[in-house]
Design a protein around this motif. Structure first.
Motif: not given
Lengths: 304, 304, 304, 304, 304
Positions: C208, C212, C215-216, D4-5, D7, D9-10, D12-16, D18-20, D243
């Motif tokens: 996943y 992610l 996309r970011r 994969r949650p 969610q 798409w918008f 999911s950009l702020f998903n914390w 499941g993120s690294v 970034f």
């Protein structure tokens, strides 16, 4: 095949014999000529009001990267598949010999099988290189098989057919059970696979258009490049231009050479050496001495 | 398939017949038109205060590199898989013939098997190209098999079914032990695999969206590009712009052509030639002479 | 699956129905909004003394190229593997039918085998798409097998188990020798492999985090980009910015869509059509007429 | 494994969860610190007369692209191979159960085989994760097999050996013909292959030097970068620099995490869930109810 | 093989022992020397009117990216294939032992088979590394097999031949049915395959020209680079130049090291450790205790 010379890394940079440099000299010379012209024409060129920079070249560079990467990878894939097939041939001939020996347990039978296997290998080599197999076949095959093979237009395939028929006789005579026959037959299928796959590589090049487009792009790129460099580099233009051309032209050249791995160009496969190895293995497994000696590279590090 | 002409590297740069250039001429002409317009419009363009450089183009170049690399690789993978499948067909038909000959050891049986195998190959070719197999089937298959095949809506599959039934009869009649039957049946499975995989390639293109996005990106890229080049290059713009467009458009064009390897476009597979080779091999293995002659490329280096 | 429309290359550039453009419109609109803001804010932005160029963007471009290339390739690999598995299913069901017919040589047995095979295919489709297989199973399976399958929580696997038991009975009753049983059983293993591999693709997405991060990165990239372009391009910024965003967003979008090839999105696999093809083949091999007609794409070129 | 949650798409950009991002915060903080220092030191830096641009960084970028692309692809290849092996384990255990049931047709035998297969799966999981298999083995294996397995230093292999011996007894007792034995034995070979291949992945990382060189290059790259950006971007430097660093560091981080797919990090394989699935399948095939329930992801979308 | 040290990510950046830095120090020193010269010669260089920028270097960078990517991927593919083959050897030796035990069910036979298998593994290791297998063979093989193997010029192959003959005797004596013999023989074919494929990797390097062209390009690139950087970077030139060179040279160095995976360089395969693992497995399966202990990495994290 060029054998890796045992050199210090620094000396190898100046290695001439194992290099492709001699083969692309004429192309580099052409590029040198254009570069020198660019330097000489610089004053006139300035007055044209045109300003060629390297920026458009990095756009072309994208296309070249895709082409050249594609061509290098597919050519090597062909080279590598060809090498794996010949490696499989060594493996399969060993396995058939082992199976025949452990089941039939008869010296004459083992030897005959070995003769078929050696003849198949040399015949395949001659077929792929377009040379005449007659001398090798006469050396390796006993009668009546020799005559039948020599009179066939598809010799390699005929040898396999004869080996299959010989095993079929053993089966029909009860010397091989159907299971054992089927087990050996699997390895015969493998040999048919090796032969057919080698023929496929030899007969179907990478689509011709790819090679042509790449070559045109690279040559046009290298030819126009000096005019983009000359503004900044001036009389250093030929040096840098030839260096850049060298990297692209040599890459293109090697890809072209190994695309047809069954030829006799320096970087092609050492089929003679592999056939000799197969022969040594077959003879050794039949306890025949002395064994032929393995092939050695020539003074240019080449192994045919 | 275009056969590699035997030319010096320098002459091949100007090869017209085996090239894709004729096929993309209209697209390059369009680009030339835009480039010339850009040169003519330059004075008005300058007065807009807008300054288009090549920098944004290298960002688009990243996307194009990924797309074009992906498309080239996947198209070639399809082409190559298709070629391998037809190579496997030659191999498998040879192996089945060898097995039938060495076990059944009967000339009529061997010939009938060969007829099934040849008919299967030609029928598959016609199925993949959407042409009518009737003439070839009538030439190759004896009755009553011919009628049954012709009346079936799935002819290629039916031929394999009939070959399977014929072998099943031999087995039930005791002429083949179950082991030998199973060993030959493995090669029938292989033929079913070849047929199914060819159908898969023919029926499932690379996802349509990929081709479309790539084409749009490349065309828009080539169309806007002259306006970025014209500031520096002035009346050299058409030359460089057409060169850059050529590299991208030709790459895109070849990928599209080989994506459907079973068609009759210049770079597609030479299925007629392969079917003829299979026929020659089957006839030779049954000692039938004279053999048909192999197919030769036409004056445009094409082999159908 | 979107079927390739039969269009001239120029018209296809403006194809709307088979395109992904409708699906990313909202994302492009967002980008357009930011671009227009950048143009409006330009005077204020200039006064900040900050000078954002495209140079940092080509560094981010390296990361995007790796990500996007990786994601495109792995998504397509999943799509392609899924397609190959369903191609194998067609092949394997044909082979089992051929084996059963040529050995058992009994119409009722052949038909029952065909029913198991058709039920397995439809059941697998329903399992992968999360829909209810009951109607199709009732249509295809006879009692008592139907009840046993319907009452099992793992229906697809149960159908295979029942087919295995039926063949086991034939073996224990002496109608199949152990060799023939083993030969057919290999194809049952193949079906188990197809089922398990499809389940693996459905249950294990690409890690996943990759999706992610990509996309970011792409969204942040497209959002900041207009501020780097506006200095040079001014009111052309929205045009070029939306063009660049289109290339990246559409590439990302398609990769996401084909990553889950068993769904019903436009670019997913046409499982209904494949199941129908399997059914047609099984019925044809059992000489049942009339055959169902193959599925045709809808007016949007879609095949479900 | 992170699921994969479901969610938009918008969002999911702020998903914390499941993120690294949480895992590389300390590294990004370091980068932020350097960026801020670069902004503060700008006046002194200007007076040095040194002008660091992003041009050298795009040269390093070439090396990073190769490294990072290589590392991402090889790590994913390991992850994917591991996943395929565990998928094969589910398939193979199902096939062995099907074979045993359809041939031996005895409930006790089927159950014992299922117990061996379930014990093998859980034991392999514990071996790969370095945890203790005792509880699971006691739950799954009957005596006397349990004692023999527990006393062996190579438990997973011993379970397979015992399963092989049990089948050998059946063969020697005449309950299995040699053909049937050989057919099941092929699947035992497959299980030995799965075990050995998993051990290979666990024991042989990607050559250590690759990971180290990449990490050094990326970190040095990200650390020096702010000094190249600060001239143009000034106080926007930290934003853009973080970034860019995020894209490279997160890519490097995920590659490292999935390189060892048998661990318990968020993106590793859900071996517990797969073992449970195998168990459910074995029990279902033996008509044992109620079945254990499948594992569900935790609130952080993780499946262990 | 270098074992991954258990370090915090930050500390690992300064890891010296497991790094390739010591091996390329001389090359980096050379680059440092050129960089310092460039700084010293700067005033003279300015007066030449020549302006070398990094732009031509990004064109060369395209070629280097293709070369280096190709070389890294193919070298790793060789390394990985070699590792898979040795993993297969462990798997196959386990399977043969399991088969012999479950069928022959005789302790002496099982032990003899294990001795052949262990001897084969150690002999292959010695063959690939060009060392003398005598001590290990004397330790592992009983007479009369030992003498026959020692007197053969192709020892590894001879061990397999003897194992095949021993199984052939068992078959001819009726202790193995032909089916069981064929089933075990498949694994002997697998061992022949492993041996042959290892020999192929050892005997056929990646075409020599590729390595040479890459090395020349990289060295020339790194040597000229400082002159392009010095204008902007001045006395920072050595720092940045050595950093860029480090990334390219270390990548080239590791690729070269793992290209020949059977050597004893730090990143090569730990064949001693694998042979010991095979030995432990064979002894454990024969219930022989105490087992030899597994090999441990030395203080430099190396496992031979």
């Amino acid at each position: 095949m060029i054998v890796r010379p045992n050199q210090h890394w620094f000396l190898s940079l100046f290695n001439w014999r194992g290099s492709v440099l001699p083969n692309i000299l004429s192309r580099l010379a052409l590029n040198l000529l254009v570069s020198v012209s660019a330097v000489i024409l610089l004053p006139y060129y300035d007055s044209l009001g045109v300003h060629l920079t390297t920026a458009p070249f990095s756009l072309v560079g994208i296309a070249i990267a895709i082409f050249l990467g594609f061509r290098t990878n597919t050519s090597y894939a062909r080279f590598n598949e060809a090498r794996c097939l010949w490696g499989m041939l060594l493996i399969t001939t060993r396995s058939i010999s082992r199976q025949v020996q452990s089941i039939l347990n008869d010296k004459a039978d083992s030897l005959l099988a070995a003769q078929f296997l050696m003849a198949f290998s040399w015949s395949l080599k001659h077929q792929l290189r377009g040379t005449n197999a007659q001398t090798d076949l006469e050396r390796l095959l006993p009668e009546p098989y020799l005559s039948e093979v020599l009179s066939s237009p598809l010799r390699t395939n005929r040898i396999l057919l004869l080996l299959g028929e010989w095993l079929g006789q053993k089966y029909r005579a009860g010397q091989l059970s159907d299971i054992v026959w089927a087990d050996i037959d699997k390895n015969l299928n493998e040999m048919a696979h090796i032969q057919g796959a080698c023929e496929r590589i030899a007969n179907t090049p990478i689509p011709y258009a790819y090679g042509l487009i790449l070559r045109r792009t690279v040559y046009l790129f290298c030819t126009i490049l000096p005019f983009a460099l000359v503004d900044d580099l001036r009389y250093l233009t030929p040096l840098i231009s030839v260096f850049i051309s060298y990297t692209f032209l040599s890459l293109e050249y090697v890809a072209e050479e190994i695309e047809e791995p069954f030829g006799t160009a320096p970087n092609d496969l050492a089929l003679d050496a592999i056939c000799t190895t197969i022969e040594i293995n077959q003879l050794e497994m039949n306890d025949i001495r002395p064994l032929p000696s393995s092939m050695q590279p020539d003074p240019n590090y080449r192994l045919s």
